[in-house]
Design an enzyme around this catalytic site. Structure first.
Site, short mmCIF file in Angstrom:
data_model
loop_
_atom_site.label_atom_id
_atom_site.label_comp_id
_atom_site.label_asym_id
_atom_site.label_seq_id
_atom_site.Cartn_x
_atom_site.Cartn_y
_atom_site.Cartn_z
N TYR A 118 0.70 -1.07 -0.06
CA TYR A 118 -0.05 0.05 0.16
C TYR A 118 0.94 1.32 -0.11
CZ TYR A 118 -3.44 3.23 1.68
OH TYR A 118 -4.42 4.35 2.05
N ASP A 191 -1.54 -6.87 7.06
CA ASP A 191 -2.60 -5.60 6.62
C ASP A 191 -3.91 -6.42 6.04
OD1 ASP A 191 -4.36 -3.76 5.71
OD2 ASP A 191 -2.65 -2.49 4.90
C1 LIG Z 1 -6.84 2.77 3.88
C2 LIG Z 1 -5.61 1.68 3.87
C3 LIG Z 1 -4.52 1.92 4.68
C4 LIG Z 1 -4.55 3.25 5.62
O1 LIG Z 1 -5.66 3.42 6.47
P1 LIG Z 1 -6.19 4.82 7.31
O2 LIG Z 1 -7.49 4.38 7.78
O3 LIG Z 1 -6.55 5.64 5.86
O4 LIG Z 1 -5.07 5.37 7.87
C5 LIG Z 1 -3.88 0.91 5.12
N1 LIG Z 1 -3.77 -0.13 4.17
C6 LIG Z 1 -4.65 -0.42 3.28
C7 LIG Z 1 -4.75 -1.55 2.49
C8 LIG Z 1 -5.88 0.68 3.03
O5 LIG Z 1 -6.68 0.23 2.24
#
Ligand SMILES: *Cc1c(COP(=O)(O)O)cnc(C)c1O
Length: 399
Positions: A118, A191
């Site tokens: 990301y 993530d």
């Molecule tokens: C949106 C997103 C983030 C970051 O999250 P925020 O809430 O915008 O700080 C991290 N990883 C992925 C895969 C995302 O889609």
């Protein structure tokens, strides 16, 4: 015991305290109230001492009952034992990486991250970890031989993984990655924002930390920002709590309440979104004005077999497609009548974004091409609308 009212007080003093700290008659709320208090008082010095030692509430940065309710629901959602909420997904990733280093025995030295990680995470690793002497190695996480080679050649502290990458939705074999990383003594931070626990629960497959941008599918309604890290052991939970208390990456209680509400419908939303994504992706794949669809649920996707074998019959609620060269991108976007062009994902609304203009605009056209991201690529996050209406809007926009 402090009182809320005393007739001997001056009028202005009465108005400062009136109505606060009432002991309510029986009848408890069925949902968690919004605790907007930043401090907590106790009936005795002993009780206050206990709270300061961590067995009670004393100060907002160290804990809030509304946040605890969200954290408990998130821990159950991801099959973990504890969770810590943060102000955004990026804070969740940051605190998880720091905590992974701590439980690993001190300093973080080497992190392996996906090549197509990301965008904001790329920047975080580059600007906040690398300058502190932490080696950042990148790897195609769908290539287990490449990961094996990195693990053999370096002392890796953390393997960082995303399930369902952005924007080509590559699927990693989570269990295989976790067992390889653990065999080399590394911690695994995942993530799982795009997959969601409805599609896969990485902690069950061996991961140590699971992070989410709770802004996305957990909250689900596009009205709040937040993050969450879920773990399954006490040392990791303690390291995360220490980070929040010291670094102050806390979530506000209003946001915690909104996300707690979102979690209740996450299975319903995400199951429908997954099913609709499959239908819409199949429909687009046969459209003459679509050159290609990148969806792990289609046999043409490079990770279709991994998805079939490991994702329990779901393929995610997002995909990307390439407009045929004859279609003008601006015209396609301007002809959409329901679908929103935004730079987020996971909401109840069907949304598109253009990676070349949004998430990957920092790359040169050559760098984008090397990653397989054409200027005609459209990323789709399917909402909860009736699938026929979603298809009708794409049909109209494609002409
Ligand atoms: C949106 C997103 C983030 C970051 O999250 P925020 O809430 O915008 O700080 C991290 N990883 C992925 C895969 C995302 O889609």
């Amino acid at each position: 015991m402090p009182s809320e009212f005393d007739p001997m007080w001056e009028y202005s003093t009465q108005l400062v305290h009136a109505g606060e700290r009432l002991v309510h008659p029986p009848g408890r709320p069925t949902t968690t109230p919004l605790y907007s208090s930043s401090t907590y008082y106790h009936d005795s010095l002993d009780a206050f001492n206990d709270a300061l030692a961590g067995h009670g509430y004393a100060y907002g940065r160290n804990g809030n009952p509304t946040n605890v309710a969200f954290e408990r629901a998130a821990a159950i959602a991801e099959a973990g034992t504890a969770a810590v909420s943060t102000g955004s997904g990026m804070a969740a990733i940051y605190t998880a990486l720091l905590a992974a280093g701590r439980v690993h025995g001190g300093a973080l030295r080497t992190i392996v991250a996906p090549r197509d990680v990301y965008g904001a995470t790329t920047v975080m690793l580059r600007d906040f970890f690398a300058p502190n002497g932490i080696q950042i190695l990148t790897c195609d996480m769908t290539d287990l031989d490449a990961l094996d080679a990195l693990l053999a050649a370096h002392t890796v502290d953390v393997v960082y993984v995303e399930q369902l990458s952005n924007p080509l939705f590559r699927v990693v074999d989570m269990h295989a990655i976790c067992s390889r990383a653990h065999a080399h003594g590394a911690r695994i931070v995942v993530d799982n924002t795009i997959a969601t626990p409805i599609v896969q629960k990485p902690l069950i497959l061996g991961a140590d930390f699971v992070c989410h941008s709770a802004t996305k599918y957990f909250a689900g309604h596009g009205d709040v920002s937040g993050g969450i890290v879920v773990v399954r052991d006490d040392a990791a939970a303690a390291a995360l709590a220490h980070n929040n208390a010291t670094l102050g990456m806390v979530l506000g209680p209003y946001e915690a309440q909104q996300i707690l509400r979102g979690i209740k419908t996450m299975p319903l939303r995400v199951e429908r979104q997954n099913a609709s994504a499959t239908t819409v992706a199949q429909w687009l794949a046969t459209h003459p004005n679509v050159a290609r669809v990148h969806y792990p649920g289609l046999p043409t996707h490079p990770d279709h077999a991994t998805a079939l074998r490991t994702l329990g019959g779901r393929f995610g609620a997002m995909f990307a497609f390439e407009l045929a060269p004859s279609v003008v991108l601006e015209q396609f976007v301007e002809r959409l009548r329901m679908i929103l062009m935004v730079s987020t994902l996971g909401d109840i609304y069907t949304m598109v974004s253009i990676p070349a203009l949004a998430s990957h605009r920092g790359l040169t056209p050559d760098e984008r091409a090397a990653r397989g991201i054409s200027d005609q690529l459209i990323r789709v996050s399917i909402g909860i609308e009736a699938v026929d209406d979603i298809i009708a809007d794409f049909a109209h926009a494609l002409g």
